[in-house]
Design a protein around this motif. Sequence first.
Motif, PDB file in Angstrom:
ATOM      1  N   VAL A  60      -6.307  -1.718  -5.413  1.00  0.00           N
ATOM      2  CA  VAL A  60      -5.491  -2.648  -4.639  1.00  0.00           C
ATOM      3  C   VAL A  60      -4.068  -2.713  -5.170  1.00  0.00           C
ATOM      4  O   VAL A  60      -3.092  -2.668  -4.409  1.00  0.00           O
ATOM      5  CB  VAL A  60      -6.130  -4.054  -4.646  1.00  0.00           C
ATOM      6  N   HIS A  63      -1.223  -0.272  -4.018  1.00  0.00           N
ATOM      7  CA  HIS A  63      -0.743  -0.456  -2.643  1.00  0.00           C
ATOM      8  C   HIS A  63       0.096  -1.724  -2.515  1.00  0.00           C
ATOM      9  O   HIS A  63       1.025  -1.777  -1.698  1.00  0.00           O
ATOM     10  CB  HIS A  63      -1.932  -0.529  -1.682  1.00  0.00           C
ATOM     11  N   VAL A  64      -0.219  -2.733  -3.319  1.00  0.00           N
ATOM     12  CA  VAL A  64       0.495  -4.010  -3.209  1.00  0.00           C
ATOM     13  C   VAL A  64       1.744  -4.031  -4.083  1.00  0.00           C
ATOM     14  O   VAL A  64       2.820  -4.470  -3.648  1.00  0.00           O
ATOM     15  CB  VAL A  64      -0.443  -5.175  -3.586  1.00  0.00           C
ATOM     16  N   GLY A  66       2.993  -1.253  -5.890  1.00  0.00           N
ATOM     17  CA  GLY A  66       3.753  -0.017  -5.891  1.00  0.00           C
ATOM     18  C   GLY A  66       3.615   0.859  -7.125  1.00  0.00           C
ATOM     19  O   GLY A  66       4.273   1.893  -7.216  1.00  0.00           O
ATOM     20  N   ARG A  68       1.406   3.339  -9.910  1.00  0.00           N
ATOM     21  CA  ARG A  68       0.333   4.326  -9.861  1.00  0.00           C
ATOM     22  C   ARG A  68      -0.354   4.384 -11.209  1.00  0.00           C
ATOM     23  O   ARG A  68       0.248   4.074 -12.234  1.00  0.00           O
ATOM     24  CB  ARG A  68       0.879   5.711  -9.493  1.00  0.00           C
TER      25      ARG A  68
END
Length: 210
Positions: A60, A63-64, A66, A68
Amino acid sequence: MTAVLPVRGPGAAQLLPPAEDTRSAHDRFAGPARTLGLLAPWLVRAVVGLAVAVFAFLAVGPHVLGYRTMTMLTGSMAPMIEPGDVTVVTPIAVEDVTEGMVITYHQPIGDRSIVTHRVIEVDRSADGRVSVRTQGDANEAADPWTATLEGDTAYQVRAVVPELGHAIQALRAPVLTQTLLYGVPALLAGWVLLTIWRPTPETTDEEDLS
């Protein structure tokens, strides 16, 4: 024949033979069952909470927020990053890359695999291209290439989570996958059964008085 009987002094207690344990099997196991019944909910909550936290961090969060996550496979950046550690990288503008940063990029040779090394030299061309020389902290020599960073974004290492990569690899093992698939429902079922069989305070009081 005259028998001589011992005379007890005033107030002396009469010795009684040791009492036998007349408790039923249910009574003897009530204590351990009660302890397990109390611990099982917290164990289940801890396992579920940890699983949710790891899932949120790996699936999660990127994606929220930014970032990696990547697992270090070699010891070229030890002791800062050991094999099995998970690195957290965030995007930065290519023009902001400077010497001393630890970045993650595709090496320009071979299979173009991802490498995470420290920048030791930055070259900016007239057309705006940024090229870097890198070296692993544990390596005696610099990497045998000059990498041109493609696009407008580079990725800088911001944090390291020790050993998490080993746990991720273990979770992908078929044996552990099957264990989790069947073990977690079994644990939940055991929790329910212990809760049902656990003696209630009223029952315990009645047994103590009998």
